[in-house]
Design an enzyme around this catalytic site. Structure first.
Site, short mmCIF file in Angstrom:
data_model
loop_
_atom_site.label_atom_id
_atom_site.label_comp_id
_atom_site.label_asym_id
_atom_site.label_seq_id
_atom_site.Cartn_x
_atom_site.Cartn_y
_atom_site.Cartn_z
N ASP A 13 0.85 -1.22 0.10
CA ASP A 13 0.15 0.13 -0.06
C ASP A 13 0.85 1.32 -0.02
O ASP A 13 0.34 2.23 0.61
CB ASP A 13 -0.87 0.12 1.23
CG ASP A 13 -1.68 -1.07 1.24
OD1 ASP A 13 -2.22 -1.61 -0.02
OD2 ASP A 13 -2.23 -1.43 2.18
N LYS A 16 2.07 2.16 -4.96
CA LYS A 16 2.44 1.54 -6.24
C LYS A 16 1.67 1.71 -7.51
O LYS A 16 2.04 2.05 -8.72
CB LYS A 16 2.58 0.00 -6.08
CG LYS A 16 3.56 -0.50 -5.29
CD LYS A 16 3.70 -1.82 -4.88
CE LYS A 16 2.25 -2.52 -4.24
NZ LYS A 16 2.21 -2.22 -2.75
N GLY A 40 -4.41 -4.22 -3.87
CA GLY A 40 -5.45 -3.09 -4.22
C GLY A 40 -4.59 -1.98 -4.50
O GLY A 40 -3.95 -1.51 -3.54
N HIS A 41 -4.62 -1.63 -5.99
CA HIS A 41 -3.73 -0.31 -6.28
C HIS A 41 -4.86 0.59 -6.69
O HIS A 41 -5.55 0.46 -7.80
CB HIS A 41 -2.91 -1.09 -7.45
CG HIS A 41 -1.76 -2.05 -6.86
ND1 HIS A 41 -0.95 -2.43 -7.79
CD2 HIS A 41 -1.78 -2.55 -5.66
CE1 HIS A 41 -0.17 -3.42 -6.89
NE2 HIS A 41 -0.81 -3.47 -5.69
N GLN A 223 1.91 -6.12 -3.00
CA GLN A 223 2.45 -6.16 -1.75
C GLN A 223 3.71 -5.48 -1.30
O GLN A 223 3.75 -4.61 -2.12
CB GLN A 223 2.68 -7.62 -1.35
CG GLN A 223 1.43 -8.67 -1.12
CD GLN A 223 0.74 -9.15 -2.36
OE1 GLN A 223 1.38 -9.61 -3.28
NE2 GLN A 223 -0.48 -8.63 -2.78
P1 GDP Z 1 -0.59 0.32 -3.53
O1 GDP Z 1 -1.18 -0.92 -3.15
O2 GDP Z 1 0.86 0.39 -3.40
O3 GDP Z 1 -0.97 0.72 -4.81
O4 GDP Z 1 -1.22 1.46 -2.74
P2 GDP Z 1 -2.86 1.79 -2.53
O5 GDP Z 1 -3.37 2.14 -3.72
O6 GDP Z 1 -3.36 0.61 -1.62
O7 GDP Z 1 -2.59 2.68 -1.22
C1 GDP Z 1 -2.27 4.14 -1.40
C2 GDP Z 1 -3.26 5.13 -1.35
O8 GDP Z 1 -2.87 6.51 -1.07
C3 GDP Z 1 -4.23 5.33 -2.38
O9 GDP Z 1 -5.58 5.58 -2.12
C4 GDP Z 1 -3.80 6.31 -3.27
O10 GDP Z 1 -4.77 7.16 -4.12
C5 GDP Z 1 -3.11 7.23 -2.21
N1 GDP Z 1 -1.96 8.20 -2.65
C6 GDP Z 1 -1.08 7.72 -3.35
N2 GDP Z 1 -0.16 8.88 -3.36
C7 GDP Z 1 -0.48 9.64 -2.69
C8 GDP Z 1 0.12 10.95 -2.25
O11 GDP Z 1 1.20 11.29 -2.63
N3 GDP Z 1 -0.50 11.44 -1.21
C9 GDP Z 1 -1.81 11.23 -0.79
N4 GDP Z 1 -2.33 11.80 -0.01
N5 GDP Z 1 -2.27 9.87 -1.18
C10 GDP Z 1 -1.81 9.18 -2.11
P1 IMO Z 2 -0.65 -4.22 -2.30
O1 IMO Z 2 -0.41 -4.85 -3.50
C1 IMO Z 2 -0.95 -4.61 1.99
C2 IMO Z 2 -0.99 -8.58 3.68
C3 IMO Z 2 -2.15 -9.21 4.58
C4 IMO Z 2 -1.46 -9.91 5.31
C5 IMO Z 2 -0.54 -10.81 4.66
C6 IMO Z 2 -0.92 -12.11 4.07
O2 IMO Z 2 -2.23 -3.60 -2.32
O3 IMO Z 2 0.25 -3.40 -1.62
P2 IMO Z 2 -2.23 -12.64 2.00
O4 IMO Z 2 -3.90 -12.69 1.99
O5 IMO Z 2 -1.79 -12.26 1.18
O6 IMO Z 2 -2.06 -14.21 2.22
O7 IMO Z 2 -2.29 -12.09 3.27
O8 IMO Z 2 -0.31 -9.90 3.59
N1 IMO Z 2 -1.27 -7.83 2.55
C7 IMO Z 2 -1.20 -6.80 2.14
N2 IMO Z 2 -0.98 -5.60 2.73
N3 IMO Z 2 -0.89 -4.54 0.73
C8 IMO Z 2 -1.24 -5.52 0.10
O9 IMO Z 2 -1.05 -5.60 -1.38
C9 IMO Z 2 -1.22 -6.74 0.71
N4 IMO Z 2 -1.70 -8.00 0.29
C10 IMO Z 2 -1.53 -8.86 1.34
O10 IMO Z 2 -3.03 -8.04 5.29
O11 IMO Z 2 -1.09 -9.41 6.40
MG MG Z 3 -2.93 -1.52 -1.77
#
Ligand code: GDP
Ligand code: IMO
Ligand code: MG
Length: 429
Positions: A13, A16, A40-41, A223
């Site tokens: 999270d 990416k 979840g991206h 991840q």
């Molecule tokens: P990922 O799994 O690495 O793709 O990250 P996620 O999408 O799960 O979580 C990142 C969250 O932060 C998302 O809701 C993005 O829209 C948000 N985000 C990304 N870059 C920034 C930033 O520079 N500032 C803020 N406030 N939010 C951001």
């Molecule tokens: P993105 O790509 C954050 C965590 C779960 C749990 C552990 C194992 O959005 O960054 P799993 O279901 O993979 O067997 O769970 O890994 N986890 C993540 N945490 N971002 C993710 O993906 C994750 N995918 C799995 O919360 O701790």
């Molecule tokens: Mg994510």
């Protein structure tokens, strides 16, 4: 550039999805190489956030081909739902290719993920319940079903029949749950095969060809490196290798073809699920990071645990991945803090260490040693250039760059397109 890997450098999270979307306009292909629907991206598109789970985050760029590589585990039902959402946005989904070698997440994987997690009692991992662990178990046990099998009716039925017998014994005899029906699964999955058939192909040959022609490929990690099955705080990890070393394998490319690895870090730390997190805050600062950063899981909605930037973990990850550059995300979330801390060592039993121990008990004993930096208390959200950032923000970022021993290439100051500062040139076309 021909091939660049984008990897999560903390516990997932990091942002990416935003970075892949940002760089995808310079790419011919975006390829997911591991994980599955646990990812979840989020990408902001047309003022709304789109959450990618299986489809690569380059899909919102019309000319870009997107590939679900052999290293991914694919839940066809979830994938079809995601494709339907994209179609509703008028996105051309014919640009999605799925490796015929990718493994399929089956209904018994979902059931086993849940009952195995329940049986862990106090030692729950906090899995996303997307069937990821059990699907990778079957891959390694050599009883998995691959996309190529799913498309071949006879092979699919035979494999499903033999595997389901074993799985139903586990489900009923060990966990006391109801058995799953062969006919129901078969009918449902044959339907998915029809829907996905046109997308399934030999993606590694396609990608090898593209790389050899010098086309630009972005390999999108899911991840983060601290959830890697080898290098995370085992067993509080995911079931795949999340590091840059696996990017080539999961895409079907030669390791020599990956020319650049970028690590994506948040300007602080978050973790969702159980397991050690040395800098986790249980105070008002942690709560503030969660609120200002909207730190709630994209896939499960769970509140993320929040804390200060952990540079011990950060350097461990940069070395492990051989990072060539870093992106620091969500700088804006720190805008209102008077002081900001960075963990530069762990104190374990009175001794300060600067590495990540393998022993879980030792990791759990790690007390962060902090250095403290003055905040900038100004909004950074509108900054478009390094020189527009407040001096204290630049000092903080430069310190992170130094601690992770890798050049800073990108700084993100908001979720939107246009809120990314390019600090250094990247090998992009
Ligand atoms: P990922 O799994 O690495 O793709 O990250 P996620 O999408 O799960 O979580 C990142 C969250 O932060 C998302 O809701 C993005 O829209 C948000 N985000 C990304 N870059 C920034 C930033 O520079 N500032 C803020 N406030 N939010 C951001
Ligand atoms: P993105 O790509 C954050 C965590 C779960 C749990 C552990 C194992 O959005 O960054 P799993 O279901 O993979 O067997 O769970 O890994 N986890 C993540 N945490 N971002 C993710 O993906 C994750 N995918 C799995 O919360 O701790
Ligand atoms: Mg994510």
């Amino acid at each position: 550039m021909s091939v660049m890997a984008i990897v999560g450098a903390q516990w997932g999270d990091e942002g990416k999805g935003k970075i892949v979307d940002e760089l995808a306009s310079h790419a011919d292909y975006v390829v997911r190489y591991q994980g599955g629907g646990n990812a979840g991206h989020r990408v902001v598109y047309g003022g709304e956030e789109f959450a990618f789970h299986l489809v690569p985050s380059g899909m919102l760029h019309p000319g870009v081909k997107c590939v679900i590589g052999n290293g991914v585990v694919v839940d066809p039902k979830a994938l079809i739902a995601e494709l339907d959402q994209l179609r509703a946005l008028d996105i051309d989904i014919s640009r999605l290719y799925i490796s015929d070698r990718a493994h399929v997440v089956m209904p018994y994987h979902m059931v086993l993920d849940r009952v195995e997690e329940e049986s862990r009692g106090a030692e729950k991992i906090g899995v996303t319940l997307r069937g990821i662990g059990p699907a990778y178990v079957d891959k390694v046990s050599r009883v998995g079903i691959r996309m190529a099998d799913l498309l071949d009716p006879d092979t699919f039925r035979a494999k499903l029949a033999s595997t389901l017998t074993q799985k139903n014994r586990m489900i009923t005899e060990i966990y006391g749950e109801q058995p799953l029906s062969l006919e129901v699964i078969h009918t449902e999955y044959v339907g998915y095969a029809q829907r996905l058939r046109a997308h399934v192909c030999d993606t590694q040959t396609m990608l090898q060809q593209a790389a050899s022609e010098g086309q630009a490929l972005l390999l999108e990690g899911a991840q983060g490196a601290l959830l890697d099955v080898d290098f995370g705080a085992y067993p509080y990890v995911t079931s795949s290798s999340t590091v840059a070393g696996n990017a080539s394998t999961g895409a079907g490319l030669s390791p020599k073809s990956v020319e650049h690895a970028m690590g994506v870090y948040k300007a602080y730390s978050t973790r969702v699920g159980a397991g050690p997190m040395p800098t986790e805050l249980h105070d008002a600062d942690g709560e503030r990071l969660r609120e200002l950063g909207h730190e709630f899981g994209t896939t499960t909605g769970r509140p993320r645990r929040c804390g200060w930037f952990d540079a011990v973990a950060g350097r461990f990850v940069s070395r492990l991945n051989g990072l060539d550059s870093v992106a620091v995300m969500k700088l804006d979330v720190l805008d209102t803090f008077a002081t900001i801390k960075v963990c530069t060592g762990y104190c374990v039993g009175g001794k300060v260490i600067h590495s990540m121990p393998a022993n879980l008990n030792e990791v759990n004993m790690c007390e962060p040693v902090y250095e403290e930096w003055p905040g900038w208390q100004t909004s950074t959200a509108a900054a478009t250039d390094w020189n527009e950032l407040p001096e204290n923000a630049r000092t903080y970022l430069s310190r992170i760059e130094e601690l992770v021993e890798t050049p800073l290439a990108l700084v993100s100051v908001g979720p939107g397109r246009g809120q990314t500062i390019h600090v250094r040139d990247l090998p992009l076309k």
